[in-house]
Scaffold this motif. Sequence first.
Motif, PDB file in Angstrom:
ATOM      1  N   LYS A  43     -14.123  -3.651   3.617  1.00  0.00           N
ATOM      2  CA  LYS A  43     -13.163  -2.739   4.005  1.00  0.00           C
ATOM      3  C   LYS A  43     -11.833  -3.605   4.756  1.00  0.00           C
ATOM      4  O   LYS A  43     -12.083  -4.470   5.290  1.00  0.00           O
ATOM      5  CB  LYS A  43     -13.543  -2.005   5.313  1.00  0.00           C
ATOM      6  CG  LYS A  43     -12.740  -0.882   5.674  1.00  0.00           C
ATOM      7  CD  LYS A  43     -13.013   0.278   6.812  1.00  0.00           C
ATOM      8  CE  LYS A  43     -12.146   1.181   7.039  1.00  0.00           C
ATOM      9  NZ  LYS A  43     -12.553   2.286   8.106  1.00  0.00           N
ATOM     10  N   TYR A  44     -10.894  -3.339   4.159  1.00  0.00           N
ATOM     11  CA  TYR A  44      -9.619  -3.697   4.764  1.00  0.00           C
ATOM     12  C   TYR A  44      -8.691  -2.737   5.238  1.00  0.00           C
ATOM     13  O   TYR A  44      -8.221  -1.992   4.215  1.00  0.00           O
ATOM     14  CB  TYR A  44      -8.734  -4.290   3.464  1.00  0.00           C
ATOM     15  CG  TYR A  44      -7.755  -5.272   3.864  1.00  0.00           C
ATOM     16  CD1 TYR A  44      -7.610  -6.388   4.524  1.00  0.00           C
ATOM     17  CD2 TYR A  44      -6.507  -4.883   3.275  1.00  0.00           C
ATOM     18  CE1 TYR A  44      -6.509  -7.277   4.796  1.00  0.00           C
ATOM     19  CE2 TYR A  44      -5.215  -5.541   3.469  1.00  0.00           C
ATOM     20  CZ  TYR A  44      -5.182  -6.729   4.197  1.00  0.00           C
ATOM     21  OH  TYR A  44      -4.043  -7.333   4.526  1.00  0.00           O
ATOM     22  N   THR A  46      -7.967   0.341   6.142  1.00  0.00           N
ATOM     23  CA  THR A  46      -8.260   1.833   5.842  1.00  0.00           C
ATOM     24  C   THR A  46      -8.717   2.135   4.536  1.00  0.00           C
ATOM     25  O   THR A  46      -9.202   3.113   3.996  1.00  0.00           O
ATOM     26  CB  THR A  46      -6.998   2.905   5.980  1.00  0.00           C
ATOM     27  OG1 THR A  46      -5.972   2.619   5.041  1.00  0.00           O
ATOM     28  CG2 THR A  46      -6.312   3.021   7.427  1.00  0.00           C
ATOM     29  N   GLU A  47      -8.525   0.900   3.687  1.00  0.00           N
ATOM     30  CA  GLU A  47      -8.919   0.876   2.541  1.00  0.00           C
ATOM     31  C   GLU A  47     -10.257   0.082   1.913  1.00  0.00           C
ATOM     32  O   GLU A  47     -10.677  -0.880   2.735  1.00  0.00           O
ATOM     33  CB  GLU A  47      -7.798   0.382   1.507  1.00  0.00           C
ATOM     34  CG  GLU A  47      -6.614   1.130   1.520  1.00  0.00           C
ATOM     35  CD  GLU A  47      -6.715   2.590   1.033  1.00  0.00           C
ATOM     36  OE1 GLU A  47      -7.199   2.948   0.078  1.00  0.00           O
ATOM     37  OE2 GLU A  47      -6.386   3.555   2.066  1.00  0.00           O
ATOM     38  N   ARG A  48     -10.902   0.474   1.234  1.00  0.00           N
ATOM     39  CA  ARG A  48     -12.091  -0.219   0.386  1.00  0.00           C
ATOM     40  C   ARG A  48     -11.633  -1.221  -0.512  1.00  0.00           C
ATOM     41  O   ARG A  48     -11.040  -0.777  -1.430  1.00  0.00           O
ATOM     42  CB  ARG A  48     -13.134   0.583  -0.008  1.00  0.00           C
ATOM     43  CG  ARG A  48     -14.463   0.028  -0.592  1.00  0.00           C
ATOM     44  CD  ARG A  48     -15.466   1.008  -0.664  1.00  0.00           C
ATOM     45  NE  ARG A  48     -16.661   0.267  -1.533  1.00  0.00           N
ATOM     46  CZ  ARG A  48     -17.135   0.802  -2.658  1.00  0.00           C
ATOM     47  NH1 ARG A  48     -16.643   1.781  -3.099  1.00  0.00           N
ATOM     48  NH2 ARG A  48     -17.986   0.057  -3.052  1.00  0.00           N
ATOM     49  N   PHE A  69      -6.134  -2.789  -5.439  1.00  0.00           N
ATOM     50  CA  PHE A  69      -6.311  -1.417  -5.066  1.00  0.00           C
ATOM     51  C   PHE A  69      -5.843  -0.467  -6.216  1.00  0.00           C
ATOM     52  O   PHE A  69      -4.835  -0.710  -6.731  1.00  0.00           O
ATOM     53  CB  PHE A  69      -5.565  -0.919  -3.651  1.00  0.00           C
ATOM     54  CG  PHE A  69      -5.842  -1.941  -2.815  1.00  0.00           C
ATOM     55  CD1 PHE A  69      -6.904  -1.767  -1.806  1.00  0.00           C
ATOM     56  CD2 PHE A  69      -5.121  -3.056  -2.284  1.00  0.00           C
ATOM     57  CE1 PHE A  69      -7.208  -2.347  -0.637  1.00  0.00           C
ATOM     58  CE2 PHE A  69      -5.380  -4.134  -1.417  1.00  0.00           C
ATOM     59  CZ  PHE A  69      -6.516  -3.559  -0.576  1.00  0.00           C
ATOM     60  N   THR A  71      -4.625   2.420  -6.412  1.00  0.00           N
ATOM     61  CA  THR A  71      -3.720   3.347  -5.745  1.00  0.00           C
ATOM     62  C   THR A  71      -2.388   2.363  -5.195  1.00  0.00           C
ATOM     63  O   THR A  71      -2.445   1.291  -4.959  1.00  0.00           O
ATOM     64  CB  THR A  71      -4.434   4.156  -4.674  1.00  0.00           C
ATOM     65  OG1 THR A  71      -3.372   5.203  -4.362  1.00  0.00           O
ATOM     66  CG2 THR A  71      -4.705   3.490  -3.577  1.00  0.00           C
ATOM     67  N   ILE A  73      -0.151   1.995  -1.919  1.00  0.00           N
ATOM     68  CA  ILE A  73      -0.191   2.063  -0.362  1.00  0.00           C
ATOM     69  C   ILE A  73       0.068   3.499   0.096  1.00  0.00           C
ATOM     70  O   ILE A  73       1.477   3.846  -0.136  1.00  0.00           O
ATOM     71  CB  ILE A  73       0.399   0.885   0.175  1.00  0.00           C
ATOM     72  CG1 ILE A  73      -0.087  -0.463  -0.204  1.00  0.00           C
ATOM     73  CG2 ILE A  73       0.388   1.148   1.474  1.00  0.00           C
ATOM     74  CD1 ILE A  73       0.558  -1.767   0.389  1.00  0.00           C
ATOM     75  N   THR A  74      -0.915   4.150   0.836  1.00  0.00           N
ATOM     76  CA  THR A  74      -0.226   5.340   1.396  1.00  0.00           C
ATOM     77  C   THR A  74       0.322   5.164   2.867  1.00  0.00           C
ATOM     78  O   THR A  74       0.444   3.747   3.347  1.00  0.00           O
ATOM     79  CB  THR A  74      -1.584   6.122   1.509  1.00  0.00           C
ATOM     80  OG1 THR A  74      -2.247   5.448   2.536  1.00  0.00           O
ATOM     81  CG2 THR A  74      -2.291   6.415   0.439  1.00  0.00           C
ATOM     82  N   PHE A  77      -2.082   3.836   5.332  1.00  0.00           N
ATOM     83  CA  PHE A  77      -2.537   2.288   5.105  1.00  0.00           C
ATOM     84  C   PHE A  77      -1.302   1.381   5.603  1.00  0.00           C
ATOM     85  O   PHE A  77      -1.705   0.481   6.474  1.00  0.00           O
ATOM     86  CB  PHE A  77      -2.953   2.158   3.610  1.00  0.00           C
ATOM     87  CG  PHE A  77      -3.251   0.883   3.315  1.00  0.00           C
ATOM     88  CD1 PHE A  77      -3.941  -0.111   4.308  1.00  0.00           C
ATOM     89  CD2 PHE A  77      -3.480   0.327   2.083  1.00  0.00           C
ATOM     90  CE1 PHE A  77      -4.677  -1.329   3.844  1.00  0.00           C
ATOM     91  CE2 PHE A  77      -3.834  -0.885   1.671  1.00  0.00           C
ATOM     92  CZ  PHE A  77      -4.377  -1.725   2.673  1.00  0.00           C
TER      93      PHE A  77
END
Length: 162
Positions: A43-44, A46-48, A69, A71, A73-74, A77
């Motif tokens: 885990k980094y 909020t992301e895996r 990732f 995706t 970046i949200t 994140f």
Amino acid sequence: MMNQSIEEFIGLNIDNIPYEVIRLDLEHKPNSKTYVANNQNIKYFTERIDLMLLTTDNNGVINSISADFNTIITQNFYDALLEGYGTPDSMSCSNKIMNVNEQFHKNGITTVETNITLRTCGFHENPTFIIWNKTKYQIVFSLNHELNKTDLRISTKFILSP
């Protein structure tokens, strides 16, 4: 899922990280070794991270970490990154495509080189690069909005400057 600040691995020996790694046999890097940690529930913020590459010198000291990732970046994140690292030293987006050079090779592989100019931007302007320069390392996020993909590289060597 282990929540570890992976940037803390920079400067450590590969034997001292809490993940199982497999050495990759990459002949094009004679003064370094590359390892992969996958399926480790890393885990980094909020992301895996499903797959992390670690590059070491010949003595096993980690000098680079890369992760992908699947995706962009949200905001959530990005907010977590701001809390962890502070304001980025540089955030830039594509301004103008200068030229595209496409080459077709005998082995059937096609390579495309694109040169662009960058301009400073904010998070809501779809940045291409977000960079933090820390004392011992540099954190670079490369965002490809067309492919909905973000690459992360943490390195002792400065690969981009603001």
